[in-house]
Design a protein around this motif. Structure first.
Motif, short mmCIF file in Angstrom:
data_model
loop_
_atom_site.label_atom_id
_atom_site.label_comp_id
_atom_site.label_asym_id
_atom_site.label_seq_id
_atom_site.Cartn_x
_atom_site.Cartn_y
_atom_site.Cartn_z
N LEU A 158 37.48 33.92 54.07
CA LEU A 158 36.02 33.94 53.87
C LEU A 158 35.68 33.97 52.38
CD1 LEU A 158 33.25 33.98 55.18
CD2 LEU A 158 33.41 36.46 55.36
N TYR A 159 36.44 34.74 51.64
CA TYR A 159 36.23 34.82 50.18
C TYR A 159 36.35 33.44 49.55
CZ TYR A 159 37.25 36.13 45.31
OH TYR A 159 37.25 36.24 43.94
N ASN A 160 37.40 32.75 49.91
CA ASN A 160 37.59 31.41 49.35
C ASN A 160 36.52 30.43 49.82
OD1 ASN A 160 39.86 32.02 47.78
ND2 ASN A 160 41.19 31.86 49.58
N ALA A 161 36.14 30.58 51.08
CA ALA A 161 35.11 29.68 51.62
C ALA A 161 33.79 29.86 50.87
CB ALA A 161 34.92 29.95 53.11
N LEU A 191 37.37 43.84 48.65
CA LEU A 191 38.22 44.06 49.83
C LEU A 191 39.59 43.42 49.61
CD1 LEU A 191 35.61 43.38 52.65
CD2 LEU A 191 36.70 45.57 52.16
N LEU A 192 39.55 42.22 49.08
CA LEU A 192 40.79 41.49 48.82
C LEU A 192 41.68 42.26 47.84
CD1 LEU A 192 41.82 38.76 49.79
CD2 LEU A 192 40.82 37.70 47.78
N GLU A 193 41.06 42.79 46.80
CA GLU A 193 41.80 43.60 45.83
C GLU A 193 42.45 44.82 46.50
OE1 GLU A 193 39.56 44.87 42.41
OE2 GLU A 193 39.05 42.80 41.89
N ASN A 194 41.77 45.32 47.53
CA ASN A 194 42.31 46.49 48.24
C ASN A 194 43.15 46.10 49.45
OD1 ASN A 194 41.14 48.75 46.69
ND2 ASN A 194 39.22 47.78 47.26
N ASP A 195 43.57 44.86 49.47
CA ASP A 195 44.48 44.36 50.51
C ASP A 195 43.95 44.50 51.93
OD1 ASP A 195 46.49 43.69 48.59
OD2 ASP A 195 46.93 45.83 48.43
N LEU A 234 26.64 37.77 36.82
CA LEU A 234 27.51 36.81 37.49
C LEU A 234 26.87 36.28 38.78
CD1 LEU A 234 31.22 37.94 37.13
CD2 LEU A 234 30.30 35.66 36.79
N ASP A 235 26.14 37.13 39.46
CA ASP A 235 25.44 36.67 40.66
C ASP A 235 24.47 35.56 40.30
OD1 ASP A 235 26.77 38.87 41.69
OD2 ASP A 235 25.08 39.57 42.88
N SER A 236 23.75 35.79 39.22
CA SER A 236 22.78 34.79 38.77
C SER A 236 23.46 33.48 38.41
CB SER A 236 22.02 35.37 37.58
OG SER A 236 21.31 34.37 36.90
N ARG A 274 22.07 35.90 48.37
CA ARG A 274 22.97 36.93 48.91
C ARG A 274 24.43 36.50 48.86
NH1 ARG A 274 18.60 38.09 52.66
NH2 ARG A 274 19.37 36.52 54.08
N LEU A 275 24.70 35.22 48.73
CA LEU A 275 26.09 34.76 48.73
C LEU A 275 26.95 35.42 47.65
CD1 LEU A 275 25.72 30.92 49.43
CD2 LEU A 275 26.44 32.70 51.03
N PRO A 276 26.46 35.52 46.40
CA PRO A 276 27.30 36.17 45.39
C PRO A 276 27.63 37.62 45.75
CG PRO A 276 25.54 34.95 44.34
CD PRO A 276 25.24 34.97 45.80
N LYS A 277 26.72 38.28 46.43
CA LYS A 277 26.98 39.66 46.83
C LYS A 277 28.10 39.71 47.88
CE LYS A 277 24.69 43.83 48.53
NZ LYS A 277 23.41 44.49 48.89
N TYR A 278 28.04 38.83 48.84
CA TYR A 278 29.15 38.74 49.80
C TYR A 278 30.45 38.48 49.06
CZ TYR A 278 25.62 38.23 53.50
OH TYR A 278 24.56 38.43 54.35
N TYR A 279 30.38 37.54 48.14
CA TYR A 279 31.58 37.16 47.38
C TYR A 279 32.15 38.37 46.63
CZ TYR A 279 34.52 34.11 44.51
OH TYR A 279 35.57 33.49 43.90
N ARG A 280 31.28 39.14 46.06
CA ARG A 280 31.67 40.33 45.33
C ARG A 280 32.35 41.36 46.24
NH1 ARG A 280 27.74 43.79 43.74
NH2 ARG A 280 26.11 42.21 43.89
N TYR A 281 31.72 41.65 47.36
CA TYR A 281 32.31 42.63 48.28
C TYR A 281 33.62 42.15 48.87
CZ TYR A 281 28.64 46.14 48.21
OH TYR A 281 27.81 47.15 47.81
#
Lengths: 210, 210
Positions: free
Chosen positions: A70-73, A24-28, B196-198, A13-20
Motif C-alpha cells: 500500500l505504501y508503494n502504491a 509502520l514500514l519502519e517498524n516492520d 512534504l505533504d504539500s 489526505r494521501l500524503p498523510k496515509y503515506y506518512r503513517y
DNA sequence: TAGATTGTTAATCGATTAACAATC
DNA sequence: TAGATTGTTAATCGATTAACAATC
C-alpha cells in the motif's frame, strides 16, 4: 484512461496515509486493517476505505492491507517514483533553508539551481549549488529540463517571476510568497504554502481557548 | 459569551480575506462589495457574506464593506492585536530562516529565544538572539512568559519536546516536524505545516496533468 | 425614492459515515 | 468452514450556493 475526478479533500489526505504507512514500514508492521489504521490516524475506517478505493482495491477481505504494498502504491499515485528537477527562486533565508532540506531529495525533488536578484547573494554556494542571477534562469530551465520551481520571493516580485517561469515551460510552482498567483497558463500547477495564514489560524485557535 | 462553533473551513479562509483586504487597503480602496471581492478572490459572494456573518454584520446594505473597518475586524477575530512571545525549538536551517522572517513580527509573533541540542549551534547568534541549550528551555519559558513554540526539530525528537513544551505551560505549537503530535493536554493548540505533504500534493497534481 | 447590496433562510451539492453483502 | 475485513451502496451530515426580503 478515463478517470473519475478525485476530490482535493481525498488528495490532501494521501500524503498523510503515506506518512503513517512509512512509519509502520519502519517498524516492520506487515499488515494493517482499516480499523487499526483509523485508530492510529484519528480518522474513520470508512473514510480510509473510501479514499483508497478511489484508486483501486489495495486490500484483501479478512486480511486488511499489506503495508509495504500500500505504501508503494500510494507513492506511485502521488508520483513519487518520478524525479523532479527543481530550482529555487529567491535565495534568502527561506530559500537557502529549503535548499538544505534533504527530505525533499529523498522524495525525488532534486534542487539543481538557485536564483536571486540580490548581488550580495549571487555567487554564494549553498549545498554545493551556486546562487545565480535571475537573468540566467530562462536558459537554465531549458538546458537542465527543470520541472518545478520553488518560489521564495517577496510578494512584490513573485507574480512577474511566476509568469516568467510559466513562459519558460515549468510544470509546477511551489509558492511560498504570500500571494495567490494568477498564471497565464492554467496547466501549470501551483501549490501554495502560506505560512502566515497558518500562523494566523493558530493565533485564532489560541485566542478561542483563552 | 456563548458562541456558535465556527467550522475550520471558515477559519482557514479568514487569513485569505485578511490578506486581500490588506492589499486593498494598501491600494487605498475604501469600500468593497462582496461581489467585487468575490471576483478578485475567486470565491462566491455568497460564501464571503456567509463567512463574515459568523462573526457579525460588518457590512451595510446598498454600500458593501468598509475595507479598513473589515480588515481590522478580521485582524481582531484572528487575535492579531495580541502579542505572542515565541521561541523556536530546533535552530537548524529552517529554524534560523523562520527566526529571520520579519513578517511574523509584524503580526505580533515575537521570537524571544532559540533552542537546539547541537553543541555546534549553541552560542551562535541569529538576528540578535543567541541559540541556547534545550536544557534551558523550561526555565526560559517561565521567565519570559512564552506563549508559543515553533517546532523545527527532526521527527524523532519532536514528540518528547512537544510534551515538554506542554508541561512548561505553552499555549500553542506551530509544528514543522513531519509528524502528527499527540499531546497530553488537549488545550494546547497545534498547527501543522507539513511541507512534504504539500510538496506531494503538488507532485500528484503535476502527474495528473501529464 | 430607486438602486444597490447586505444578512439570512432555503435549496443544493458534496463529503463523510454507516451498513452490509461479498469474499478472502 | 467461521471469522475478519474489505469494497461499495445507501444514509447522513455539513458546507456551499442560490434566492430574496430587509434596509441603507
Amino acid at each position: 484512461m478515463i478517470q473519475k475526478k478525485i476530490s482535493t479533500a481525498v488528495i490532501k489526505r494521501l500524503p498523510k496515509y503515506y506518512r503513517y504507512l512509512g512509519d509502520l514500514l519502519e517498524n516492520d508492521v506487515v499488515r494493517i486493517s482499516s480499523k487499526e489504521l483509523s485508530n492510529r490516524m484519528g480518522v474513520t475506517a470508512s473514510q480510509i476505505r473510501q479514499d483508497l478505493n478511489n484508486f483501486g482495491g489495495f486490500g484483501q477481505q479478512g486480511y486488511g492491507y499489506n503495508v509495504e504494498y500500500l505504501y508503494n502504491a500510494i507513492g506511485k499515485i502521488l508520483g513519487l517514483e518520478n524525479k523532479y528537477n527543481t530550482i529555487i527562486v529567491g535565495a534568502g533565508n527561506l530559500g537557502q533553508a529549503l535548499a538544505n532540506y534533504t527530505n525533499f531529495d529523498k522524495r525525488g525533488f532534486e534542487v539543481k539551481g538557485l536564483f536571486d536578484v540580490n548581488p550580495r547573494l549571487i555567487g554564494i554556494t549553498v549545498r554545493g549549488i551556486e546562487i545565480k542571477d535571475l537573468d540566467e534562469m530562462g536558459s537554465f530551465i531549458k538546458e537542465n529540463s527543470i520541472d518545478l520551481a520553488i518560489l521564495t520571493l517577496p510578494k512584490q516580485k513573485a507574480p512577474k517571476v511566476a509568469n516568467d517561469l510559466v513562459s519558460y515551460g515549468i510544470k509546477g510552482i511551489w509558492n511560498f510568497a504570500p500571494i495567490d498567483l494568477k498564471l497565464s497558463n492554467k496547466n501549470v500547477i501551483v501549490e501554495n504554502v502560506h505560512l502566515l495564514d497558518s500562523l494566523m489560524t493558530l493565533s485564532y485557535n489560541i485566542k478561542e481557548r483563552i
